[in-house]
Write a protein that holds these residues in place. Structure first.
Motif, mmCIF file in Angstrom:
data_model
loop_
_atom_site.group_PDB
_atom_site.id
_atom_site.type_symbol
_atom_site.label_atom_id
_atom_site.label_comp_id
_atom_site.label_asym_id
_atom_site.label_seq_id
_atom_site.Cartn_x
_atom_site.Cartn_y
_atom_site.Cartn_z
ATOM 1 N N THR A 32 0.852 -1.179 0.000
ATOM 2 C CA THR A 32 0.000 0.000 0.000
ATOM 3 C C THR A 32 0.896 1.238 0.000
ATOM 4 N N PRO A 33 0.384 2.383 -0.454
ATOM 5 C CA PRO A 33 1.193 3.613 -0.409
ATOM 6 C C PRO A 33 1.718 3.911 0.990
ATOM 7 N N ARG B 80 5.780 4.072 2.031
ATOM 8 C CA ARG B 80 6.427 5.202 2.700
ATOM 9 C C ARG B 80 7.110 4.764 3.994
ATOM 10 N N GLU B 81 6.462 3.852 4.728
ATOM 11 C CA GLU B 81 7.082 3.335 5.951
ATOM 12 C C GLU B 81 8.414 2.662 5.635
ATOM 13 N N LYS B 82 8.411 1.831 4.597
ATOM 14 C CA LYS B 82 9.632 1.124 4.228
ATOM 15 C C LYS B 82 10.726 2.093 3.780
ATOM 16 N N ILE B 83 10.357 3.072 2.969
ATOM 17 C CA ILE B 83 11.344 4.039 2.494
ATOM 18 C C ILE B 83 11.910 4.849 3.653
ATOM 19 N N ASP B 84 11.043 5.281 4.556
ATOM 20 C CA ASP B 84 11.520 6.061 5.701
ATOM 21 C C ASP B 84 12.528 5.271 6.530
ATOM 22 N N GLN B 85 12.228 3.995 6.792
ATOM 23 C CA GLN B 85 13.147 3.168 7.564
ATOM 24 C C GLN B 85 14.421 2.882 6.766
ATOM 25 N N ARG C 134 -2.649 -8.414 -14.229
ATOM 26 C CA ARG C 134 -3.633 -7.485 -14.804
ATOM 27 C C ARG C 134 -4.297 -6.602 -13.758
ATOM 28 N N LYS C 135 -4.463 -7.102 -12.561
ATOM 29 C CA LYS C 135 -5.088 -6.303 -11.514
ATOM 30 C C LYS C 135 -4.123 -6.018 -10.370
ATOM 31 N N ARG C 136 -2.837 -6.110 -10.672
ATOM 32 C CA ARG C 136 -1.821 -5.826 -9.662
ATOM 33 C C ARG C 136 -1.364 -4.372 -9.786
ATOM 34 N N GLY C 137 -0.746 -3.884 -8.708
ATOM 35 C CA GLY C 137 -0.256 -2.513 -8.693
ATOM 36 C C GLY C 137 1.077 -2.373 -9.391
ATOM 37 N N GLN C 138 1.534 -1.134 -9.477
ATOM 38 C CA GLN C 138 2.825 -0.820 -10.080
ATOM 39 C C GLN C 138 3.660 -0.021 -9.081
ATOM 40 N N TYR C 139 4.971 -0.209 -9.174
ATOM 41 C CA TYR C 139 5.882 0.499 -8.272
ATOM 42 C C TYR C 139 7.239 0.689 -8.948
ATOM 43 N N TYR C 140 7.796 1.860 -8.815
ATOM 44 C CA TYR C 140 9.220 2.069 -9.038
ATOM 45 C C TYR C 140 9.678 3.150 -8.081
ATOM 46 N N PHE C 141 10.949 3.199 -7.784
ATOM 47 C CA PHE C 141 11.432 4.119 -6.752
ATOM 48 C C PHE C 141 11.096 5.559 -7.140
ATOM 49 N N GLY C 142 10.398 6.252 -6.253
ATOM 50 C CA GLY C 142 10.018 7.634 -6.492
ATOM 51 C C GLY C 142 8.628 7.820 -7.035
ATOM 52 N N LYS C 143 7.966 6.745 -7.453
ATOM 53 C CA LYS C 143 6.650 6.866 -8.085
ATOM 54 C C LYS C 143 5.606 7.482 -7.150
ATOM 55 N N SER C 144 5.606 7.076 -5.874
ATOM 56 C CA SER C 144 4.510 7.435 -4.976
ATOM 57 C C SER C 144 4.815 8.613 -4.066
ATOM 58 N N TRP C 145 6.065 9.112 -4.083
ATOM 59 C CA TRP C 145 6.363 10.179 -3.116
ATOM 60 C C TRP C 145 7.196 11.301 -3.728
ATOM 61 N N LYS C 146 7.008 11.559 -5.026
ATOM 62 C CA LYS C 146 7.740 12.650 -5.664
ATOM 63 C C LYS C 146 7.290 13.982 -5.065
#
Length: 258
Positions: free
Chosen positions: A129-130, A134-139, A246-258
């Motif tokens: 989840t978003p 963020r929790e993972k990135i912060d740690q 097909r119904k999965r999310g997408q992620y790359y570094f910086g995508k969700s917290w620019k």
């Protein structure tokens, strides 16, 4: 020098921080495989290896590079490794250490960083989840900052790895099957009615496995690492891996917290 491989950007971010802090050269492993892979170290130069864990093992491209690599006078130089993973590392770093030992390199300090999930090609694997991202990135920022100090000061004996439960089983049984049988580009598909022909998938592929002529085509030549960078970077979710994504999310570094 800092050798690294990265798909969705987690490891690239970490390797960049280490290179900036030490003032040492950052070298992208896929690019290095196009060279002789022979290196000479400056006096006192550190040797770093940064990689994402793929199926509780080092990616095959990292193993191939180390097999070809030759570093003159590596003995006596400070060496370290950092790996990124979504949950646990298994024995991936131990496997890396054995490969490096054959090259006369002994790791003095190692670190794992828990990063947002990016592998979504199995029934039980989803992006975070978003909030969890963020929790993972912060740690990870805190953990990386601490490890940067370890490396900058050439501290030895530092070992912070999240091995997970039954790491031998995950690396040598499950991981062995995964890396032998499930690393392939043959299951990637493109929804032609959704694709906007931007070419970003080919541009973001770290191993240049995609030929782009209005639409992407994977080369099927064994270079794919199944990092899913093409899938995650597609701005319209036109790329899928079989039907499971097909119904999965997408992620790359910086995508969700620019």
């Amino acid at each position: 020098m800092v050798f690294y491989f990265s798909g969705t950007g987690n490891t690239r971010w970490a390797a960049q921080q280490l290179a900036a802090a030490t003032g040492e050269q950052l070298l992208f492993i896929p690019d290095q495989l196009n060279t002789a892979c022979h290196y000479t170290l400056a006096e006192g130069e550190r040797i770093g290896f940064c990689f994402p864990v793929h199926g509780w093992q080092p990616p095959h491209i990292v193993r191939e590079f180390i097999g070809r690599m030759a570093i003159a006078g590596a003995a006596g130089h400070y060496a370290y490794a950092l790996c990124t993973c979504g949950d646990s590392t298994g024995l991936a770093v131990k496997m890396l250490a054995r490969l490096l030992a054959d090259k006369g390199i002994a790791l003095q300090s190692v670190q794992s960083l828990i990063m947002p999930e990016s592998y979504v090609c199995l029934p039980f694997m989803y992006t975070d989840t978003p909030e969890r991202e963020r929790e993972k990135i912060d740690q990870a920022r805190l953990d990386l900052a601490a490890f940067v100090k370890v490396v900058a000061n050439r501290q030895t004996g530092h070992s912070r790895l999240k091995l997970g439960l039954t790491p031998w089983t995950f690396s040598h049984v499950i991981g062995a099957y995964f890396n032998r049988c499930m690393i392939t580009d043959k299951k990637f598909t493109v929804d032609s009615d959704v694709c906007i022909h931007c070419g970003r998938c080919a541009a973001e592929c770290p191993v240049a496995d995609i030929e782009f002529d209005n639409t992407p085509r994977w080369k099927n030549n064994g270079t794919c690492t199944c990092c899913l960078s093409c899938y995650h970077h597609c701005p319209v979710h036109a790329i899928n891996y079989g039907t499971i994504t097909r119904k999965r999310g997408q992620y790359y570094f910086g995508k969700s917290w620019k």
